[in-house]
Motif scaffolding. Structure first.
Motif, short mmCIF file in Angstrom:
data_model
loop_
_atom_site.label_atom_id
_atom_site.label_comp_id
_atom_site.label_asym_id
_atom_site.label_seq_id
_atom_site.Cartn_x
_atom_site.Cartn_y
_atom_site.Cartn_z
N UNK A 52 84.14 65.40 73.10
CA UNK A 52 83.68 64.35 73.34
C UNK A 52 82.17 64.59 73.23
N UNK A 53 81.69 65.41 74.36
CA UNK A 53 80.11 65.21 74.37
C UNK A 53 79.55 66.01 73.11
N UNK A 54 80.39 66.73 72.36
CA UNK A 54 79.45 67.31 71.00
C UNK A 54 79.73 66.56 70.02
N UNK A 55 80.64 65.66 69.98
CA UNK A 55 80.68 64.64 68.66
C UNK A 55 79.68 63.42 69.02
N UNK A 56 79.64 63.15 70.31
CA UNK A 56 78.73 61.89 70.65
C UNK A 56 77.30 62.37 70.64
N UNK A 57 77.11 63.70 71.23
CA UNK A 57 75.66 64.23 71.45
C UNK A 57 74.89 63.52 72.41
N UNK A 58 75.84 63.18 73.53
CA UNK A 58 75.26 62.34 74.54
C UNK A 58 76.27 62.71 75.87
N UNK A 88 102.65 58.58 71.49
CA UNK A 88 102.35 57.11 71.81
C UNK A 88 100.96 56.83 72.65
N UNK A 89 100.98 58.15 73.60
CA UNK A 89 99.87 58.13 74.38
C UNK A 89 98.51 58.54 73.56
N UNK A 90 98.66 59.43 72.58
CA UNK A 90 97.67 59.81 71.93
C UNK A 90 97.19 58.56 70.88
N UNK A 91 98.29 57.95 70.62
CA UNK A 91 98.02 56.71 69.45
C UNK A 91 97.15 55.64 70.21
N UNK A 92 97.39 55.23 71.46
CA UNK A 92 96.77 54.38 72.17
C UNK A 92 95.29 54.90 72.37
N UNK A 93 95.29 56.22 72.50
CA UNK A 93 93.73 56.70 72.81
C UNK A 93 93.00 56.55 71.61
N UNK A 94 93.60 56.89 70.47
CA UNK A 94 92.98 56.81 69.33
C UNK A 94 92.47 55.10 68.85
N UNK A 95 93.35 54.50 69.17
CA UNK A 95 92.96 52.99 69.05
C UNK A 95 91.76 52.50 70.04
N UNK A 96 91.79 53.21 71.27
CA UNK A 96 90.49 52.92 72.16
C UNK A 96 89.34 53.58 71.51
N UNK A 97 89.61 54.64 70.90
CA UNK A 97 88.37 55.46 70.40
C UNK A 97 88.02 54.75 69.09
N UNK A 98 88.60 54.03 68.33
CA UNK A 98 88.15 53.42 67.25
C UNK A 98 87.44 52.13 67.64
N UNK A 99 87.96 51.26 68.72
CA UNK A 99 87.26 49.94 69.36
C UNK A 99 85.78 50.63 69.94
N UNK A 100 85.69 51.84 70.30
CA UNK A 100 84.44 52.13 70.86
C UNK A 100 83.57 52.18 69.69
N UNK A 101 84.05 52.37 68.43
CA UNK A 101 82.91 52.26 67.23
C UNK A 101 81.94 53.49 67.27
N UNK A 102 80.96 53.45 66.59
CA UNK A 102 79.70 54.34 66.49
C UNK A 102 80.01 55.13 65.51
N UNK A 103 79.13 56.32 65.39
CA UNK A 103 79.19 57.40 64.63
C UNK A 103 80.36 58.35 64.98
N UNK A 104 80.55 58.24 66.18
CA UNK A 104 81.46 59.32 66.67
C UNK A 104 82.98 59.08 66.70
N UNK A 105 83.35 57.64 66.24
CA UNK A 105 84.65 57.31 66.18
C UNK A 105 85.86 58.03 65.45
N UNK A 106 85.30 58.51 64.22
CA UNK A 106 86.43 59.22 63.44
C UNK A 106 86.50 60.55 64.15
N UNK A 107 85.26 61.24 64.54
CA UNK A 107 85.40 62.55 65.10
C UNK A 107 86.23 62.42 66.42
#
Length: 275
Positions: A52-58, A88-107
């Motif tokens: 997370x810290x690597x792909x967001x650089x923050x 199912x848990x990972x899928x929910x997390x992935x949906x949350x990650x997508x909603x966070x948007x930004x350049x790091x979403x796909x990573x």
């Protein structure tokens, strides 16, 4: 030319950290059940923290901490809900990650999927029989002996670089040494714990060894993309958890594939070891 024999300042911390990791892995692998699931979830949640810290650089955000919590939870639910619960848990997390948007979403999503798959593979391999312990010992022996031999052979012998654009420190001599010792050590374990044909154990060990080194190179390529040297500093002498677990990634997925195809998803360890 610099003398490679002098580059051993980090050897002590590496050996101590490796001993602690082996002891933790062996004990929780033997215990199995919920304890193993919780430890696996926690370890890969910490690894995802580095991702997370690597792909967001923050620095970590509240959203990042939520994703880390979901990775940990994905391991905890496995004993109760099986692979579909973890998925199912990972899928929910992935949906949350997508909603966070930004350049790091796909990573973020990519990291969640990879770690979720590894968690499922590790827990399916362990299962609830003693075969899961031996499968883990076999896999761990090949991976760690490959890593160790590649490290020592690369530093002591040196020579032609393996992939200088990805990881300048890796050499063909290290890769060959890792393959030789990892395969040989895996074969010894195979012969001791199963009466299956030796050549199957040899072939699987060699494949896992090669995949381990490919996993290491893959992580190095990702780190180079984000311009970092180590994924973290959690483990003295090794860097971060990602740096320690990268060699396991493709190997454990191979174990899941071979074991499940041979004996079914509910008997992954037996499918790997008994032919």
């Amino acid at each position: 030319m610099p003398n490679r024999r002098r580059s051993w300042a980090d050897l002590g911390p590496r050996l101590l950290s490796a001993a602690v990791l082996v002891a933790l892995t062996a004990s929780t692998l033997y215990i199995g059940g919920v304890v193993f699931a919780v430890v696996v979830g926690a370890i890969f949640a910490l690894a995802y923290r580095e991702w997370e810290t690597m792909v967001t650089r923050a620095p970590l955000t509240p959203g990042g901490w939520v994703l880390i919590g979901f990775v940990a939870l994905s391991g905890v639910v496995y004993p109760y809900l099986g692979p579909w619960g973890t998925t199912a848990v990972i899928a929910v997390a992935a949906v949350i990650a997508i909603t966070m948007r930004g350049e790091a979403a796909l990573w973020r999503v990519f990291g969640l999927v990879i770690y979720g798959a590894i968690i499922i593979a590790a827990l399916a391999m362990r299962g609830d029989t003693i075969a899961g312990v031996w499968a883990g010992v076999y896999l761990g022996t090949v991976v760690w002996m490959t890593d160790s031999a590649a490290f020592f052979a690369g530093r002591q012998i040196g020579g032609e670089k393996l992939a200088p654009d990805i990881s300048p420190s890796k050499t063909w001599s290290g890769a060959a040494g890792g393959l030789a010792l990892g395969t040989g050590a895996g074969l010894v374990v195979w012969v001791l714990v199963t009466d299956s044909p030796w050549w199957i154990g040899l072939l699987l060990a060699a494949t896992i060894s090669v995949l381990g080194q490919l996993g290491d190179l893959s992580e190095s390529a990702v780190k180079r993309h984000f311009r970092i040297k180590d994924s973290g500093d959690l483990i003295p002498g090794h860097g971060g958890l990602m740096d320690r677990l990268d060699s396991l990634t493709f190997g454990i997925l191979l174990v899941l594939l071979v074991g499940a195809l041979h004996a079914g998803f509910g008997s992954v360890a037996e499918g790997l070891l008994y032919w």
